[in-house]
Design a protein around this motif. Sequence first.
Motif, mmCIF file in Angstrom:
data_model
loop_
_atom_site.group_PDB
_atom_site.id
_atom_site.type_symbol
_atom_site.label_atom_id
_atom_site.label_comp_id
_atom_site.label_asym_id
_atom_site.label_seq_id
_atom_site.Cartn_x
_atom_site.Cartn_y
_atom_site.Cartn_z
ATOM 1 N N ILE A 85 0.858 -1.192 0.000
ATOM 2 C CA ILE A 85 0.000 0.000 0.000
ATOM 3 C C ILE A 85 0.887 1.232 0.000
ATOM 4 N N PHE A 86 0.337 2.329 -0.520
ATOM 5 C CA PHE A 86 0.963 3.644 -0.367
ATOM 6 C C PHE A 86 0.036 4.486 0.494
ATOM 7 N N GLN A 87 0.595 5.072 1.544
ATOM 8 C CA GLN A 87 -0.160 5.950 2.439
ATOM 9 C C GLN A 87 0.387 7.371 2.350
ATOM 10 N N LYS A 88 -0.509 8.346 2.292
ATOM 11 C CA LYS A 88 -0.098 9.741 2.411
ATOM 12 C C LYS A 88 0.452 9.954 3.816
ATOM 13 N N ARG A 89 1.117 11.077 4.027
ATOM 14 C CA ARG A 89 1.741 11.310 5.334
ATOM 15 C C ARG A 89 0.738 11.352 6.483
ATOM 16 N N GLY A 90 -0.526 11.617 6.215
ATOM 17 C CA GLY A 90 -1.551 11.608 7.253
ATOM 18 C C GLY A 90 -2.094 10.213 7.550
ATOM 19 N N GLY A 91 -1.664 9.213 6.767
ATOM 20 C CA GLY A 91 -2.085 7.840 7.006
ATOM 21 C C GLY A 91 -3.116 7.300 6.035
ATOM 22 N N GLU A 92 -3.717 8.148 5.209
ATOM 23 C CA GLU A 92 -4.737 7.708 4.263
ATOM 24 C C GLU A 92 -4.116 6.802 3.198
ATOM 25 N N VAL A 93 -4.674 5.613 3.017
ATOM 26 C CA VAL A 93 -4.208 4.690 1.980
ATOM 27 C C VAL A 93 -4.788 5.167 0.649
ATOM 28 N N VAL A 94 -3.916 5.485 -0.294
ATOM 29 C CA VAL A 94 -4.373 6.009 -1.583
ATOM 30 C C VAL A 94 -4.079 5.068 -2.748
ATOM 31 N N ARG A 95 -3.290 4.021 -2.492
ATOM 32 C CA ARG A 95 -2.999 3.081 -3.565
ATOM 33 C C ARG A 95 -2.639 1.721 -2.991
ATOM 34 N N PHE A 129 12.581 17.415 -0.539
ATOM 35 C CA PHE A 129 13.119 18.564 0.205
ATOM 36 C C PHE A 129 13.052 18.327 1.712
ATOM 37 N N GLY A 130 13.210 17.060 2.130
ATOM 38 C CA GLY A 130 13.194 16.724 3.549
ATOM 39 C C GLY A 130 11.807 16.618 4.160
ATOM 40 N N VAL A 131 10.771 16.837 3.369
ATOM 41 C CA VAL A 131 9.395 16.759 3.861
ATOM 42 C C VAL A 131 8.814 15.394 3.483
ATOM 43 N N THR A 132 8.322 14.662 4.476
ATOM 44 C CA THR A 132 7.745 13.345 4.226
ATOM 45 C C THR A 132 6.444 13.478 3.437
ATOM 46 N N LEU A 133 6.360 12.733 2.334
ATOM 47 C CA LEU A 133 5.167 12.732 1.488
ATOM 48 C C LEU A 133 4.258 11.553 1.813
ATOM 49 N N GLY A 134 4.863 10.445 2.227
ATOM 50 C CA GLY A 134 4.081 9.260 2.526
ATOM 51 C C GLY A 134 4.969 8.069 2.761
ATOM 52 N N GLU A 135 4.325 6.904 2.895
ATOM 53 C CA GLU A 135 5.036 5.659 3.134
ATOM 54 C C GLU A 135 4.494 4.549 2.255
ATOM 55 N N VAL A 136 5.402 3.667 1.885
ATOM 56 C CA VAL A 136 5.044 2.450 1.175
ATOM 57 C C VAL A 136 5.289 1.297 2.133
ATOM 58 N N LEU A 137 4.282 0.446 2.315
ATOM 59 C CA LEU A 137 4.417 -0.749 3.139
ATOM 60 C C LEU A 137 4.250 -1.960 2.244
ATOM 61 N N LEU A 138 5.168 -2.927 2.373
ATOM 62 C CA LEU A 138 5.164 -4.119 1.522
ATOM 63 C C LEU A 138 5.419 -5.363 2.349
ATOM 64 N N SER A 139 4.810 -6.443 1.933
ATOM 65 C CA SER A 139 5.100 -7.752 2.483
ATOM 66 C C SER A 139 5.533 -8.648 1.333
ATOM 67 N N PHE A 140 6.780 -9.129 1.385
ATOM 68 C CA PHE A 140 7.313 -10.025 0.364
ATOM 69 C C PHE A 140 7.123 -11.468 0.816
#
Length: 178
Positions: A51-61, A164-175
């Motif tokens: 999943i990809f989450q925006k920096r606020g935690g919303e899953v967008v993909r 520019f040092g500002v977090t845009l979001g996170e990718v979480l993966l399970s392989f």
Amino acid sequence: MNTRRRVLFTVLAGSAVLAGCASPQVSDYAQERPSLELDRYFNGRIHAHGIFQKRGGEVVRRFTVVMDCHWQGNQGVLDEAFSYSDGSTQRRVWRLTKHENGRYTGRADDVVGEAQGQASGNAFRWSYTLRLPVDGKEYEVQFDDWMFLVDERVMLNRATMSKFGVTLGEVLLSFSKE
């Protein structure tokens, strides 16, 4: 500089130093097992769900990845086929080089320059800049990618994406290895 500003500056500078010291290092995981060797784990077919989450935690993909991986000596190829929840697809082919002391470098067509990685114990930290297409434009974003081998089959991955040092979001993966 007045006393109040000096105290504020000292507190802020001290906080910045402490925050920098508190960041985990890949070497912190040197004693963790099972030991992660990328050329052993990423060899054969691997499936991943993420999943990809925006920096606020919303899953967008949401997405899945099928990876066909092979190594010849210290050179590896990770051929990734992404399928996204919106029906779109993407392919990325990593070309990795294994160096001494758990160090890896890598290149892919959408990576700017060379990715740098370090493995220690069950952990791997991977840093790179990716050209990311968004709404018809391309942005260069930095990835701070951490992988942790859970057992011989499963690895978890958390990547922080920033600009520019500002977090845009996170990718979480399970392989999951076949």
